[in-house]
Enzyme design. Structure first.
Site: not given
Ligand code: G3H
Length: 219
Positions: A92, A140
């Site tokens: 992430h 992202e």
């Protein structure tokens, strides 16, 4: 239009910690049962066990590239399975890893029957990590995370080109950052993804259950 996959990352917000986090999991379970939309929740590692057995998929926010043995403070796949976890986010933007570690984590997930969701901050990274054959790649752009500005609107080309960059049909593409409304999810599907990865739009909403309902209703 196919139903989206919604992955709700609890991060380390107080609104998704402890009992409030469990209430959020129950709300997500209820909305999933009402709508048939696949919703997956990602509580903090120490609390994963407390979200087991509520009839909704639980993924870990992190997994370490380790096998059982002498490791301290790491997250082992077998321990996640014991907590009822069925998958994990990897790399992430707020938890970056070197490529060899990402590769090892995807292999560990595959070997242990865990779904792997590898996050990527650019089209180049999407192309690179998709070669590792995770189950999902989530594009992202870091600058949009937590902004409330949906990537599917702010930068549709990065989403569209990320989908094109993944040549393996077994690797599905998600997008995340700033997603908060049904129209953002609809835009993400129209750009070729199978769903979204989000956090603050629901976790920090005044009424998270209502926010989830709106998210999946495409109103
Ligand atoms: O894991 C979720 C992503 O970092 C997006 O976060 P956000 O929905 O708060 O922008």
């Amino acid at each position: 239009m196919q139903k989206p996959i919604i992955i709700l990352n609890y991060k380390t917000y107080l609104e998704s910690t402890g009992d409030r986090g469990r209430e959020l999991t129950w709300a997500a379970r209820d909305v999933m049962q009402e709508t048939g939309v696949r919703i997956i929740v990602c509580p903090q590692t120490p609390e994963l066990f407390h979200h087991k057995g509520y009839g909704i998929e639980v993924f870990s926010q992190h997994i370490d590239p380790i096998e059982p043995g002498s490791h301290t403070g790491h997250v082992l796949a077998q321990a996640l399975i014991h907590c009822g976890v069925t998958g994990s986010l990897i790399n992430h933007s707020e938890d970056r890893m070197p490529l060899p570690d990402i590769k090892k984590c995807v292999e560990i997930c595959r070997k242990n029957g865990l779904t792997s969701v590898v996050c990527a901050e650019s089209i180049e990274k999407v192309r690179e990590v998709s070669q590792l054959k995770p189950d999902f790649v989530a594009i992202e752009p870091p600058e949009l995370i937590g902004s409330g500005i949906p990537v599917s609107k702010a930068d549709p080309d990065i989403v569209r080109d990320s989908v094109k960059a993944v040549t393996d049909p077994e690797v599905k593409v998600l997008c995340g950052a700033g997603i908060s409304k049904g129209e953002d999810v609809k835009a993400a599907l129209e750009l070729g993804t199978v769903g979204v990865l989000l956090a603050s739009g629901v976790v920090k909403a005044k009424d998270p259950k209502a926010a989830l309902r709106e998210l999946v209703a495409f109103k």
